[in-house]
Design a protein around this motif. Sequence first.
Motif, PDB file in Angstrom:
ATOM      1  N   MET A  41       6.229 -46.477 -58.925  1.00 45.41           N
ATOM      2  CA  MET A  41       6.948 -45.629 -58.439  1.00 45.41           C
ATOM      3  C   MET A  41       7.270 -45.994 -56.804  1.00 45.41           C
ATOM      4  SD  MET A  41       7.757 -43.203 -60.775  1.00 45.41           S
ATOM      5  CE  MET A  41       7.084 -42.745 -62.335  1.00 45.41           C
ATOM      6  N   ASP A  42       8.448 -46.073 -56.328  1.00 40.97           N
ATOM      7  CA  ASP A  42       8.552 -46.128 -55.058  1.00 40.97           C
ATOM      8  C   ASP A  42       8.156 -44.934 -54.170  1.00 40.97           C
ATOM      9  OD1 ASP A  42      11.028 -44.637 -54.140  1.00 40.97           O
ATOM     10  OD2 ASP A  42      11.857 -46.088 -55.542  1.00 40.97           O
ATOM     11  N   ARG A  43       8.129 -44.999 -52.726  1.00 41.20           N
ATOM     12  CA  ARG A  43       7.772 -43.806 -52.011  1.00 41.20           C
ATOM     13  C   ARG A  43       8.684 -42.881 -51.951  1.00 41.20           C
ATOM     14  NH1 ARG A  43       8.552 -45.494 -45.610  1.00 41.20           N
ATOM     15  NH2 ARG A  43       8.144 -43.307 -45.577  1.00 41.20           N
ATOM     16  N   TYR A  44       9.733 -43.054 -52.407  1.00 41.48           N
ATOM     17  CA  TYR A  44      11.054 -41.980 -52.440  1.00 41.48           C
ATOM     18  C   TYR A  44      10.727 -41.104 -53.536  1.00 41.48           C
ATOM     19  CZ  TYR A  44      12.717 -44.426 -48.458  1.00 41.48           C
ATOM     20  OH  TYR A  44      12.683 -44.982 -46.959  1.00 41.48           O
ATOM     21  N   HIS A  45      10.456 -41.816 -54.746  1.00 42.63           N
ATOM     22  CA  HIS A  45      10.080 -40.907 -56.017  1.00 42.63           C
ATOM     23  C   HIS A  45       8.727 -40.305 -56.117  1.00 42.63           C
ATOM     24  CE1 HIS A  45      13.570 -43.519 -57.198  1.00 42.63           C
ATOM     25  NE2 HIS A  45      14.011 -42.646 -58.054  1.00 42.63           N
ATOM     26  N   LEU A  46       7.747 -40.882 -55.495  1.00 41.31           N
ATOM     27  CA  LEU A  46       6.516 -40.478 -55.711  1.00 41.31           C
ATOM     28  C   LEU A  46       6.015 -40.027 -54.250  1.00 41.31           C
ATOM     29  CD1 LEU A  46       4.107 -40.098 -57.487  1.00 41.31           C
ATOM     30  CD2 LEU A  46       3.257 -42.035 -56.758  1.00 41.31           C
ATOM     31  N   THR A  47       6.411 -38.767 -53.555  1.00 41.77           N
ATOM     32  CA  THR A  47       5.975 -38.381 -52.077  1.00 41.77           C
ATOM     33  C   THR A  47       4.656 -37.825 -51.906  1.00 41.77           C
ATOM     34  OG1 THR A  47       6.895 -36.034 -52.844  1.00 41.77           O
ATOM     35  CG2 THR A  47       8.750 -37.599 -52.079  1.00 41.77           C
ATOM     36  N   SER A  48       4.241 -38.009 -50.808  1.00 37.48           N
ATOM     37  CA  SER A  48       2.995 -37.777 -50.524  1.00 37.48           C
ATOM     38  C   SER A  48       2.587 -36.220 -50.184  1.00 37.48           C
ATOM     39  CB  SER A  48       2.487 -38.606 -49.191  1.00 37.48           C
ATOM     40  OG  SER A  48       2.304 -39.736 -49.619  1.00 37.48           O
ATOM     41  N   GLY A  49       1.787 -35.555 -50.448  1.00 33.53           N
ATOM     42  CA  GLY A  49       1.379 -34.367 -49.987  1.00 33.53           C
ATOM     43  C   GLY A  49       0.552 -34.139 -48.782  1.00 33.53           C
ATOM     44  N   ILE A  50      -0.125 -32.961 -48.675  1.00 33.95           N
ATOM     45  CA  ILE A  50      -0.701 -32.896 -47.442  1.00 33.95           C
ATOM     46  C   ILE A  50      -1.827 -33.786 -47.426  1.00 33.95           C
ATOM     47  CG2 ILE A  50      -2.212 -31.053 -46.284  1.00 33.95           C
ATOM     48  CD1 ILE A  50      -0.583 -28.970 -47.775  1.00 33.95           C
ATOM     49  N   LEU A  51      -2.005 -34.263 -46.168  1.00 29.25           N
ATOM     50  CA  LEU A  51      -3.076 -35.131 -45.934  1.00 29.25           C
ATOM     51  C   LEU A  51      -4.557 -34.569 -45.639  1.00 29.25           C
ATOM     52  CD1 LEU A  51      -1.397 -37.533 -43.224  1.00 29.25           C
ATOM     53  CD2 LEU A  51      -1.523 -37.771 -45.798  1.00 29.25           C
ATOM     54  N   ASP A  52      -5.609 -35.260 -45.947  1.00 28.61           N
ATOM     55  CA  ASP A  52      -6.801 -34.707 -45.863  1.00 28.61           C
ATOM     56  C   ASP A  52      -7.216 -35.017 -44.584  1.00 28.61           C
ATOM     57  OD1 ASP A  52      -9.566 -33.953 -45.876  1.00 28.61           O
ATOM     58  OD2 ASP A  52     -10.090 -35.701 -47.668  1.00 28.61           O
ATOM     59  N   TYR A  53      -7.480 -33.914 -43.874  1.00 29.45           N
ATOM     60  CA  TYR A  53      -7.957 -33.928 -42.114  1.00 29.45           C
ATOM     61  C   TYR A  53      -9.347 -33.837 -41.817  1.00 29.45           C
ATOM     62  CZ  TYR A  53      -2.755 -33.936 -41.129  1.00 29.45           C
ATOM     63  OH  TYR A  53      -1.575 -34.305 -41.091  1.00 29.45           O
ATOM     64  N   ASP A  54     -10.125 -33.828 -43.102  1.00 31.34           N
ATOM     65  CA  ASP A  54     -11.668 -33.579 -42.841  1.00 31.34           C
ATOM     66  C   ASP A  54     -12.312 -35.091 -42.537  1.00 31.34           C
ATOM     67  OD1 ASP A  54     -14.454 -33.325 -42.882  1.00 31.34           O
ATOM     68  OD2 ASP A  54     -14.303 -32.719 -45.075  1.00 31.34           O
ATOM     69  N   PRO A  55     -12.505 -35.384 -41.231  1.00 28.21           N
ATOM     70  CA  PRO A  55     -12.996 -36.608 -40.792  1.00 28.21           C
ATOM     71  C   PRO A  55     -14.306 -37.048 -41.790  1.00 28.21           C
ATOM     72  CG  PRO A  55     -13.587 -35.126 -39.336  1.00 28.21           C
ATOM     73  CD  PRO A  55     -12.854 -34.083 -40.306  1.00 28.21           C
ATOM     74  N   MET A  56     -15.065 -36.257 -42.388  1.00 27.15           N
ATOM     75  CA  MET A  56     -16.184 -36.469 -43.113  1.00 27.15           C
ATOM     76  C   MET A  56     -15.939 -36.928 -44.585  1.00 27.15           C
ATOM     77  SD  MET A  56     -18.361 -36.443 -40.658  1.00 27.15           S
ATOM     78  CE  MET A  56     -19.826 -36.828 -41.730  1.00 27.15           C
ATOM     79  N   SER A  57     -14.747 -36.732 -45.069  1.00 25.27           N
ATOM     80  CA  SER A  57     -14.328 -36.851 -46.214  1.00 25.27           C
ATOM     81  C   SER A  57     -13.900 -38.430 -46.403  1.00 25.27           C
ATOM     82  CB  SER A  57     -13.123 -36.020 -46.591  1.00 25.27           C
ATOM     83  OG  SER A  57     -12.536 -36.287 -47.998  1.00 25.27           O
ATOM     84  N   PRO A  58     -14.331 -38.871 -47.841  1.00 24.01           N
ATOM     85  CA  PRO A  58     -14.108 -40.241 -48.007  1.00 24.01           C
ATOM     86  C   PRO A  58     -12.423 -40.640 -48.150  1.00 24.01           C
ATOM     87  CG  PRO A  58     -14.925 -39.290 -50.200  1.00 24.01           C
ATOM     88  CD  PRO A  58     -15.077 -38.321 -48.776  1.00 24.01           C
ATOM     89  N   THR A  59     -11.884 -39.409 -48.148  1.00 25.63           N
ATOM     90  CA  THR A  59     -10.131 -39.764 -48.367  1.00 25.63           C
ATOM     91  C   THR A  59      -9.435 -39.158 -47.039  1.00 25.63           C
ATOM     92  OG1 THR A  59     -10.212 -37.583 -49.421  1.00 25.63           O
ATOM     93  CG2 THR A  59     -10.347 -39.427 -50.917  1.00 25.63           C
TER      94      THR A  59
END
Length: 443
Positions: free
Chosen positions: A136-154
């Motif tokens: 899928m290209d970026r226009y078909h698979l759109t990103s959701g909310i980003l993980d803003y926890d600095p201690m998270s591995p993601t």
Amino acid sequence: MSNWFADVSRGLINKLSGLGGDSDKGAQGTWSFQPLDRQQVEAAYRSNWMCRKAVDIPAFDMMREGWAWQCEKEQIAAIEAEEKRLKVLSSVFTALKQARLYGGAAIMISDGGEDHSQPLDPRRVGQGGIAFLKVMDRYHLTSGILDYDPMSPTYMEPTYYDLVGAAGGSVRIHPSRVIRFIGADLPTDWEVLVDRWGDSILDAIEIAIRDATAGQQGIAALVQEAKIDVYKIPGFMKGMESEAYKTAVYDRFALVQRMKSTVNAVVMDAEDDYQQKTINFSQLPDVQRLQLQIVSGAADIPATRFLSQSPTGLQSTGDGELKNYYDRIGAEQELTLRDPLEKLLNLVVRSALGEYPDECWFKFRPLWQMSEKEQAEVFKARADAARTIAGKGTGDAPLIPIEALSDSLVNALIESGDLPGLEAAILEYGQLRDQDEPDPVEE
């Protein structure tokens, strides 16, 4: 009084000549950026051969030789069969192309379940556990909310994706089921604004491509006017006021053109004047060649590879620049491709074997292939080195134990492929030797 800091921050200043001052045209330039939208990117890729090559060639070269697995033969056969079933090689190639074109793409992994919003735990993937892969290209698979926890591995990665359907609906996809491929890297602040995707590689080089394309079109337009016949007729403009005169002129010079093509002569009135204007094309090839070289440099692809042309210059083979290019592609494989590929192949191996053996790993095959002569020279040098090491020790003892040196040399020959089938032959020879040895005599 001038601002001293503002003056020195511009670079070299010369008050007498005006260099670097307000009257210096070169000092007034500023950078601006306007990214190409999706329609422009697709139009450029579909209509311009330079845009298509700039996108496709590095992606093709990264995947041209693929990778080689290092584990048991039966395991390798099963893994390669699973890769073929899931079309791993073509999927990664397509994802790389779309990432370079759009700025981002992803491979979605399905285990055959209906709810793809749930995590996909690699440890729970059994044999045949991967149903299919979809790019899928970026226009078909759109990103959701980003993980803003600095201690998270993601940290700063999307917490989910939405797969946009043709009917306008969407399906929620868990990030563990998505393998991301990024286009041209962006500064950190800009990555957040575009949901951690990148730029299209065409954003940075499209001006060079556009200039080269304009040059080609300009030369093509000049070819249409390479030779022009000029006729000078007394009272021509005055006579054009009459329709009868216009008709007579059309008929007259149509006849002149037919006669010229038939008998290679121009028949005119004595008072008329005839000239033939031609365009000099002698410098245009150099201009066009320079523009194409600029595009080649902007795309970071050697001209011999980008333009499929023979190298120029005395005793020039182009091997040096091609080898440097393949070295760069190999480094890019390790720096940008290995991480997403390991995540993908971790699941593919588990789907093939039911587990991921500790001794199983892969390496990218070399892109630069030696000639038969070079391979023979390397083989001879390796054999001579082993012979030298085996013969230089204290007394009759070799510098390195013969058994260790033999094992090391055999491994080197197997990995290099200098002696095809060596590993299987050694195994068979060992089995035959064991069969020929007599049983020990009991005392």
